[in-house]
Design a protein around this motif. Structure first.
Motif, PDB file in Angstrom:
ATOM      1  N   UNK A 181      16.916  15.268  30.079  1.00  0.00           N
ATOM      2  CA  UNK A 181      15.952  14.198  29.838  1.00  0.00           C
ATOM      3  C   UNK A 181      16.474  13.219  28.787  1.00  0.00           C
ATOM      4  N   UNK A 182      17.063  13.743  27.719  1.00  0.00           N
ATOM      5  CA  UNK A 182      17.624  12.888  26.671  1.00  0.00           C
ATOM      6  C   UNK A 182      18.780  12.057  27.223  1.00  0.00           C
ATOM      7  N   UNK A 183      19.606  12.688  28.039  1.00  0.00           N
ATOM      8  CA  UNK A 183      20.731  11.969  28.638  1.00  0.00           C
ATOM      9  C   UNK A 183      20.230  10.835  29.534  1.00  0.00           C
ATOM     10  N   UNK A 184      19.188  11.095  30.301  1.00  0.00           N
ATOM     11  CA  UNK A 184      18.635  10.076  31.194  1.00  0.00           C
ATOM     12  C   UNK A 184      18.097   8.889  30.400  1.00  0.00           C
ATOM     13  N   UNK A 197      25.372   1.626  23.061  1.00  0.00           N
ATOM     14  CA  UNK A 197      25.577   0.636  24.116  1.00  0.00           C
ATOM     15  C   UNK A 197      27.027   0.572  24.584  1.00  0.00           C
ATOM     16  N   UNK A 198      27.959   0.971  23.723  1.00  0.00           N
ATOM     17  CA  UNK A 198      29.381   0.887  24.033  1.00  0.00           C
ATOM     18  C   UNK A 198      29.972   2.217  24.494  1.00  0.00           C
ATOM     19  N   UNK A 199      29.133   3.231  24.624  1.00  0.00           N
ATOM     20  CA  UNK A 199      29.618   4.556  25.002  1.00  0.00           C
ATOM     21  C   UNK A 199      29.782   4.713  26.513  1.00  0.00           C
ATOM     22  N   UNK A 200      30.782   5.504  26.919  1.00  0.00           N
ATOM     23  CA  UNK A 200      30.843   5.960  28.303  1.00  0.00           C
ATOM     24  C   UNK A 200      29.815   7.080  28.456  1.00  0.00           C
ATOM     25  N   UNK A 201      29.466   7.406  29.683  1.00  0.00           N
ATOM     26  CA  UNK A 201      28.492   8.477  29.903  1.00  0.00           C
ATOM     27  C   UNK A 201      29.015   9.829  29.436  1.00  0.00           C
TER      28      UNK A 201
END
Length: 271
Positions: A136-139, A115-119
């Motif tokens: 797909x995993x990234x999405x 939740x605290x990560x940048x993309x």
């Protein structure tokens, strides 16, 4: 005519087996959903959701069913086994609980919690994963992050990370710089608490792995991580034990302002 759905497949998981048994015994007793709801003190729709696996039953409800059906402790034991067993659908259930959460406490000793990560930080770990369809995993992970923060200040976030998380240059210097800047911005939010366990704190209980305590309106559930998966914990006793562990890990962490200073020192080193 009301829609009559087939009962759940009891072979899928213990939760499905419990829901299957609830419907089987209710129908065997000749009771309607409304009548069953009167026994355990809930609405007809809640009984329907319990039997469909959309909601998880609680100890007092199973005790009332055992008393009404004359089944001894059958439903109470089934609930115990369901909570202890591996749930193949645990990831989806955690997502549901996070949607309903009023507070989430997270500890991680190796990675910035999702939740605290940048993309860019998320993408670095997606590329390093075992998955084949990386996009797909990234999405999925990106959507989960967006949903997390859409709740605004109605969701209290308590996060503890180890200093090792800051020291590991995930994705390179630029990615890590933006990630630490992002953490500092989040740490300023009134509904977010972010603390760092400095190396100088020495040993602590967090070495066994990451964890999450999800606070719901009426109870807490927990998640304990492990290689190749994790375990959703719903047993009140186990959740209490994990909550105590989270507090004991937190004792080793620096206060919020001191934690921000630690993050700033690493930000300067990457810059």
């Amino acid at each position: 005519m009301p829609i009559v759905r087939d009962p759940l497949d009891p072979k899928i998981s213990m939760w499905h087996f419990l829901a299957f048994c609830m419907r089987f015994f209710r129908e065997k007793m000749g009771l309607s959903l409304t009548q069953c709801g009167e026994i355990i003190g809930v609405a007809r729709s809640t009984v329907s959701n319990l039997e469909a696996g959309r909601r998880r039953p609680q100890d007092d409800q199973m005790r009332l069913l055992d008393n009404a059906y004359g089944t001894g402790v059958l439903f109470q034991v089934l609930l115990w086994f369901a909570r202890m067993a591996h749930d193949p659908d645990w990831a989806r259930q955690i997502d549901k609980y996070e949607e309903e959460a009023v507070s989430i406490k997270t500890y991680h000793g190796q990675v910035v919690p999702l939740a605290l990560q940048t993309d860019d930080y998320t993408w670095a770990y997606v590329k390093a994963s075992k998955f084949k369809d990386l996009d797909a995993i990234m999405a999925i992970r990106t959507a989960k992050k967006r949903a997390y923060w859409q709740k605004g200040d109605s969701l209290l976030t308590w996060t503890v990370i180890d200093e090792a998380v800051l020291a590991r240059p995930v994705g390179g210097v630029e990615v890590m710089t933006r990630q630490l800047e992002h953490l500092l911005k989040l740490a300023e939010l009134p509904h977010v608490s972010l603390r760092v366990i400095p190396f100088s704190s020495g040993e602590h209980m967090g070495v066994d792995g990451s964890m999450q305590i999800i606070g719901l309106e009426d109870r807490d559930v927990a998640y304990s991580a492990a290689q190749n998966g994790g375990r959703l914990i719903e047993s009140p006793r186990e959740v209490r034990e994990l909550s105590v562990m989270f507090d004991r890990i937190g004792v080793k962490a620096a206060p919020e302002e001191a934690s921000r200073q630690i993050i700033k020192r690493y930000l300067e080193s990457y810059a």
